[in-house]
Motif scaffolding. Structure first.
Motif, mmCIF file in Angstrom:
data_model
loop_
_atom_site.group_PDB
_atom_site.id
_atom_site.type_symbol
_atom_site.label_atom_id
_atom_site.label_comp_id
_atom_site.label_asym_id
_atom_site.label_seq_id
_atom_site.Cartn_x
_atom_site.Cartn_y
_atom_site.Cartn_z
ATOM 1 N N SER A 74 -8.572 4.793 7.140
ATOM 2 C CA SER A 74 -7.145 4.853 6.772
ATOM 3 C C SER A 74 -6.998 4.956 5.266
ATOM 4 O O SER A 74 -6.210 5.766 4.750
ATOM 5 C CB SER A 74 -6.422 3.582 7.233
ATOM 6 O OG SER A 74 -6.518 3.464 8.605
ATOM 7 N N LEU A 75 -7.790 4.156 4.550
ATOM 8 C CA LEU A 75 -7.730 4.168 3.090
ATOM 9 C C LEU A 75 -8.130 5.543 2.560
ATOM 10 O O LEU A 75 -7.483 6.096 1.655
ATOM 11 C CB LEU A 75 -8.671 3.084 2.544
ATOM 12 C CG LEU A 75 -8.582 2.832 1.048
ATOM 13 C CD1 LEU A 75 -7.231 2.256 0.676
ATOM 14 C CD2 LEU A 75 -9.697 1.881 0.608
ATOM 15 N N ALA A 76 -9.192 6.106 3.156
ATOM 16 C CA ALA A 76 -9.651 7.435 2.726
ATOM 17 C C ALA A 76 -8.568 8.477 2.957
ATOM 18 O O ALA A 76 -8.339 9.357 2.113
ATOM 19 C CB ALA A 76 -10.921 7.796 3.495
ATOM 20 N N LEU A 77 -7.864 8.352 4.091
ATOM 21 C CA LEU A 77 -6.802 9.326 4.384
ATOM 22 C C LEU A 77 -5.626 9.173 3.427
ATOM 23 O O LEU A 77 -5.036 10.168 2.996
ATOM 24 C CB LEU A 77 -6.335 9.159 5.834
ATOM 25 C CG LEU A 77 -7.270 9.798 6.871
ATOM 26 C CD1 LEU A 77 -6.929 9.330 8.271
ATOM 27 C CD2 LEU A 77 -7.201 11.317 6.796
ATOM 28 N N LEU A 78 -5.296 7.935 3.086
ATOM 29 C CA LEU A 78 -4.208 7.719 2.131
ATOM 30 C C LEU A 78 -4.598 8.273 0.759
ATOM 31 O O LEU A 78 -3.760 8.842 0.050
ATOM 32 C CB LEU A 78 -3.849 6.233 2.037
ATOM 33 C CG LEU A 78 -3.159 5.658 3.288
ATOM 34 C CD1 LEU A 78 -2.949 4.166 3.145
ATOM 35 C CD2 LEU A 78 -1.829 6.351 3.539
ATOM 36 N N ARG A 79 -5.884 8.128 0.400
ATOM 37 C CA ARG A 79 -6.349 8.703 -0.874
ATOM 38 C C ARG A 79 -6.263 10.221 -0.821
ATOM 39 O O ARG A 79 -5.944 10.880 -1.802
ATOM 40 C CB ARG A 79 -7.794 8.285 -1.136
ATOM 41 C CG ARG A 79 -7.896 6.892 -1.704
ATOM 42 C CD ARG A 79 -9.319 6.564 -2.041
ATOM 43 N NE ARG A 79 -9.448 5.159 -2.395
ATOM 44 C CZ ARG A 79 -10.520 4.425 -2.172
ATOM 45 N NH1 ARG A 79 -11.584 4.974 -1.587
ATOM 46 N NH2 ARG A 79 -10.572 3.177 -2.530
ATOM 47 N N PHE A 80 -6.539 10.767 0.375
ATOM 48 C CA PHE A 80 -6.440 12.218 0.538
ATOM 49 C C PHE A 80 -4.997 12.678 0.274
ATOM 50 O O PHE A 80 -4.773 13.678 -0.420
ATOM 51 C CB PHE A 80 -6.871 12.612 1.958
ATOM 52 C CG PHE A 80 -6.560 14.035 2.307
ATOM 53 C CD1 PHE A 80 -7.332 15.075 1.796
ATOM 54 C CD2 PHE A 80 -5.480 14.358 3.121
ATOM 55 C CE1 PHE A 80 -7.034 16.391 2.105
ATOM 56 C CE2 PHE A 80 -5.187 15.672 3.430
ATOM 57 C CZ PHE A 80 -5.966 16.682 2.922
ATOM 58 N N LEU A 81 -4.036 11.924 0.802
ATOM 59 C CA LEU A 81 -2.621 12.275 0.575
ATOM 60 C C LEU A 81 -2.307 12.235 -0.921
ATOM 61 O O LEU A 81 -1.580 13.086 -1.441
ATOM 62 C CB LEU A 81 -1.690 11.308 1.314
ATOM 63 C CG LEU A 81 -1.747 11.321 2.841
ATOM 64 C CD1 LEU A 81 -0.705 10.379 3.417
ATOM 65 C CD2 LEU A 81 -1.500 12.732 3.383
#
Lengths: 232, 773
Positions: B3-10
């Motif tokens: 989830s954290l990685a995806l938020l960083r992607f955003l």
């Protein structure tokens, strides 16, 4: 156009910035290539082969040194030229063949080869495009789009496009890297013979020793930004 | 961790993230503003029905309705012969002069139904001989007041016996019997009405079949309160249009999700290889989109509230606008944003996982839906909802044609001539159905809606203008209190300097149970021509407005019983903007003679060679009256007309903006995937200006594809709006005019949006998945 041309690379350097780290790709590199002669560039991945070819095409700005291309008593200095001037120069005087993604997918084979003639407003060369494709064994594929061609056929189209204008300098960045042995040999043969016949300087980056050996001179780059020039 | 990685992607894809946020927020703002405007108007419309009558769903009427009729009906109900009936109640409902005021007297059975207003008597208990009044009558009557009720101005509520006394009616006479008829979906409808004010007006109205013998007319609430039904129909239309931006936002989210998944897929593949289930990866992905949905919903609420305030100030200038940000609207904003984002994201994930489905099911479903849509157009009983269902189905079908159309155009594209760079640009627009078809569907839909609404508005404006040409044959109009108008008529003609004076009298009556407005005036050839009738109206002839003809289900030359007299329908006339069905008879007709004093004078019209001087003189001599010049009326009427459609313009603009963002995202994705091709052209010496020209060609190509679908679709929308929606919503027909402006302006805006989306380079250099290039 290809008479009396010469490429001079004089102490060029190029680095990239990666955050706070500075990566030196080329350092104090110098060499010359005379008209009709060929130079192969070898070295491991990351040694700066593609950067060197992009610098020779005027696609990257140099940190130091200069590259000059002398064409019929006119000397074009890369360092002195702005990006737009380098683009116009490249359009007119440099051919380029990549390892892949060489063709514009939305143009037919013939349109791809004719593209430099159109960009340079040279309608006189449009018939020559068909002739070249015939010479390279592609006369029946002229109106196909690139997606229908094999890898070897696509590279032959790319070479045809690169030599259409008979530019003084042709750059090839691992042109056979994506092909099988038979097609590799065929493409290398077409490239070297076309350049020799039309007096075009060829600078070719490759991992293949066999292809590198076909060049008049060989430049080996190593990962420590040093270069060694040896005649073949 | 994922989830954290995806938020960083955003965070590392700021342009596409912010574009998705803006697009979604605009979609939410569109439905929030429509909801707030509609809820505000809806509460005012509900105020048109006195609260004591609000529960009734139908009214039973018959000529000379007697209390015995009511008791007979009640006996049948008690015996179980009327199972769908939940409650019935006798009602007296008539207008009378009470203390020199025109008062609507409502009589109900106080034993079975007590008014909801607060008791204001000293004892705290209501008196049977007392009355309830609305705020305006408080203190104006000498009758004992039990309390104040929520009701339209000039309403008095009392027990039936008191109403009989006030009206001087015999004690057995009734106006109608109010019925409460239950149905299975009542609660669901209430929830739907809270979520979408005006929703009920769109549903087909099927009258219940009551076995109650001959002579009865069953009238539904819409026919009883035409002004309220008219308003609610407008709300339904606006609500449907408000959904457009949300639909386009859904397509936008799908497009963004596809763009992100292109970059994330290799990483997801590796994570799956490490043992993470696809379902978990999908949930992580939807969770990150859900974050955007929640932020967008909050932003949309703020922007929507601001927009609604501005729209209401625009439509009712000078009024203080206080909007209620109810729990319903907050739930609607968050619910719709999350639903749109999650469904769009899940759809994109499924498509990325499975590739393009080869099933024929979507095509067959669309064909079945198109057939249903055709039935909805042909069958008026499907109501407004039927018309909008057809529009939705056509949109779905048109959206599905974009992909095959692009494939067809790709095959044809080798025939494109002109400069090679232009060929590259145009072909780029045609060659990527998978990447571009959804975004182009959104753009086409927005342009088509703009064309459809534009065609309807232009056609309506033309018909409205022609109606004004017919009607505004007098130079000066005086309106006001009947007594002041009577005095004006009786004044010597020389004072008025008028060539002709025409006075109009009006009464509300029931014809076949339907409440209509009956106009009486001298219907000579000149006056008849105002209603597109070419000769004097006979003593037994009547003219009907389109709405009246539709409500009473009669055609010209048919006969109609009005107050016991048989009249022939001489013709129908357009009456755009009329709230009630209207009938016109000559002042020498049998009905005018029979009704006599029931009519009240509502306006007086003058023809004059010097209208300005006449208006000035009338203003000085009759200061209590409103005196208006014909030219002013025309100007004001057209201004009001244009104001009415301001909200539609705003909603379409929002949808077009969201669609443009969607195309921009699609083009940016395409550009990211085609960077090698662009680099090749750069190597060949194609400079920036030429690359911009290629992008321009691409934008034009995208716009042209959108136009190919949008033009015919927009014309179909226009036809449906003029010939299906308008007659069903308002009872009038509009002759569809193919106005060049309505066709070209949306195309021009759509083309501009596509060109901007094609040419904008910002965001094209976003980082790849998890920061990698």
């Amino acid at each position: 156009m290809t008479q009396d041309s010469a490429l001079t690379v004089n102490k060029i350097s190029k680095h990239y910035q990666d955050g706070s780290r500075q990566i030196e790709v080329i350092r104090d590199l110098s060499f010359n290539v005379a008209a009709g002669k060929s130079l192969s560039v070898t070295g491991p991945s990351g040694s700066g082969k593609s950067t060197l070819l992009n610098a020779l095409a005027g696609l990257v700005e140099l940190d130091d040194g200069d590259i000059t291309l002398e064409i019929e008593d006119t000397i074009f200095s890369y360092r002195a030229a702005k990006e737009r001037a380098r683009t116009a120069f490249r359009r007119q005087h440099i051919g380029y063949v990549y390892q892949f993604f060489n063709l514009v997918p939305t143009l037919t084979v013939l349109e791809n080869v004719r593209l430099p003639a159109r960009l340079n407003r040279r309608p006189d060369l449009e018939a020559f495009a068909s002739t070249l494709l015939g010479d390279f064994g592609l006369s029946d594929r002229m109106h196909d789009f690139p997606e229908k061609l094999s890898g070897g056929e696509q590279q032959r189209v790319a070479v045809a496009r690169a030599v259409l204008l008979r530019p003084p300098l042709l750059l090839a960045d691992e042109p056979t890297g994506n092909l099988d042995a038979e097609n590799s040999a065929q493409i290398a043969d077409i490239l070297f013979s076309s350049c020799r016949d039309q007096n075009i300087m060829l600078v070719l980056a490759t991992h293949s020793n066999d292809i590198a050996a076909m060049a008049d001179t060989r430049l080996h780059l190593d990962a420590r930004s040093s270069a060694r020039l040896t005649p073949e | 961790m994922i989830s954290l990685a995806l938020l960083r992607f955003l965070r590392r894809t700021p342009w596409s993230t912010s574009m998705a946020l803006v697009g979604m927020a605009l979609g939410v703002a569109s439905i929030v503003s429509v909801h707030l405007v509609s809820a505000s108007i809806s509460s005012r419309l509900d105020g048109l029905v006195p609260s004591s009558l609000a529960d009734f769903s139908y009214y039973l009427h018959r000529e000379n309705l007697h209390t015995n009729d009511y008791f007979e009906l009640r006996r049948m109900w008690r015996s179980g012969a009327l199972p769908t009936l939940e409650r019935l109640s006798p009602v007296v409902d008539e207008t009378a002069q009470v203390a020199d005021l025109s008062v609507r007297v409502l009589g109900i059975d106080l034993l079975s139904q007590t008014p909801s207003g607060e008791i204001q008597t000293s004892t705290g208990q209501f008196a049977f001989n007392g009355v309830w009044v609305d705020e305006t009558l408080k203190g104006a009557l000498s009758l004992p007041i039990n309390g104040i009720i929520e009701a339209p101005e000039g309403t008095l509520l009392s027990d039936i016996s008191v109403a009989h006394d006030l009206l001087n009616w015999p004690d057995h006479q009734l106006s109608y019997i109010g019925l409460v008829i239950g149905h299975a979906f009542a609660q669901s409808l209430e929830v739907a009405e809270n979520l979408l004010p005006g929703f009920g007006a769109g549903l087909p109205v099927a009258k219940p079949n009551l076995a109650i013998g001959p002579g009865w007319q069953l009238v539904n609430t819409a026919e009883q309160y035409p002004a309220r039904a008219f308003g609610k129909s407008i709300l339904f239309n606006i609500a449907a249009l408000g959904m457009l931006a949300l639909l386009v936002a859904w397509l936008l989210i799908y497009q963004v999700a596809v763009s992100w998944l292109r970059r994330l897929w290799p990483v997801f593949d590796r994570l799956h290889g490490l043992g993470v289930e696809w379902q978990s990866l999908r949930n992580y992905f939807l969770g990150s989109i859900g974050v955007i949905a929640s932020i967008a919903a909050g932003l949309g609420l703020i922007v929507g509230w601001w927009l609604a305030t501005k729209l209401l100030q625009m439509s009712v200038p000078g009024q203080v606008v206080a909007l209620d940000l109810s729990a319903w609207v907050v739930a609607k904003a968050f619910g719709s944003a999350l639903a749109v984002c999650l469904v769009g994201g899940a759809w994109a994930f499924k498509r990325s996982q499975q590739g393009k489905p080869q099933s024929l099911a979507p095509l067959l479903t669309t064909l079945v839906l198109l057939f249903c849509g055709l039935i909805c157009v042909l069958e008026a009983k499907t109501g407004l909802a039927g018309g909008f269902f057809t529009i939705a189905v056509l949109s779905l079908a048109a959206g599905q044609t974009i992909g095959p159309l692009l494939i067809l155009l790709k095959r044809w594209s080798s025939n494109i001539g002109g400069s090679y760079l232009m060929r590259v640009g145009v072909r780029e627009a045609l060659w990527h159905p998978a990447e571009l078809s959804v975004a182009l569907a959104g753009l086409s839909l927005s342009i088509a809606t703009a064309i459809g609404v534009g065609l309807m508005v232009d056609s309506f404006r033309l018909d409205f203008s022609q109606m004004l040409d017919h009607r505004l044959k007098y130079d000066v109009i005086a309106e006001g209190a009947p007594a002041s108008l009577e005095a004006l008529i009786k004044a010597p003609r020389s004072v008025h300097q008028a060539n002709r004076i025409q006075h109009y009298r009006t009464a509300d009556i029931r014809v076949n149970g339907v409440l209509v407005e009956l106009n009486v005036t001298q219907m000579d050839a000149f006056e008849s021509s105002r209603y597109a009738h070419d000769k004097r109206l006979g003593n037994r002839e009547v003219l009907l407005s389109e709405q009246a003809a539709r409500s009473l289900d009669v055609l010209p030359q048919a006969t109609l019983r009005i107050r016991g007299e048989t009249m022939t329908v001489a013709g129908t006339f357009s009456a755009f903007g009329d709230l009630k069905p209207r009938l016109i008879v000559d002042d020498q007709s049998v009905i005018a003679a029979a009704m006599g004093a029931d009519f009240k004078t509502t306006s007086v019209a003058f023809k004059s060679a010097a209208p300005q001087a006449l208006a000035g003189s009338l203003k000085r001599s009759s200061s209590m009256l409103e005196i208006r010049l014909q030219s002013d009326i025309r100007r004001i009427a057209l201004e009001v007309f244009d104001q009415t459609f301001a909200i539609t313009t705003v909603l379409i603009t929002i949808a077009l903006l969201v669609a443009a963002i969607s195309v921009y995202i699609a083009v940016t994705t395409l550009r990211l995937n085609r960077q090698a091709g662009r680099q090749l052209l750069n190597t060949l010496g194609v400079h920036r200006v030429e690359q911009h020209l290629m992008n321009l060609s691409m934008g034009i190509g995208l716009g042209a594809v959108a136009m190919i679908v949008a033009l015919p679709l927009g014309m179909m929308f226009g036809w449906i709006l003029c010939n299906v929606i308008n007659p069903r919503a308002f009872g009038w027909t509009i002759e569809l005019q193919m106005s060049a402006g309505a066709l070209l302006w949306p195309c021009a805006w759509g083309m501009l949006a596509a060109i901007l989306a094609g040419m904008l380079q910002v965001g094209g250099k976003e980082e790849g998945a998890f920061g990698g290039h």
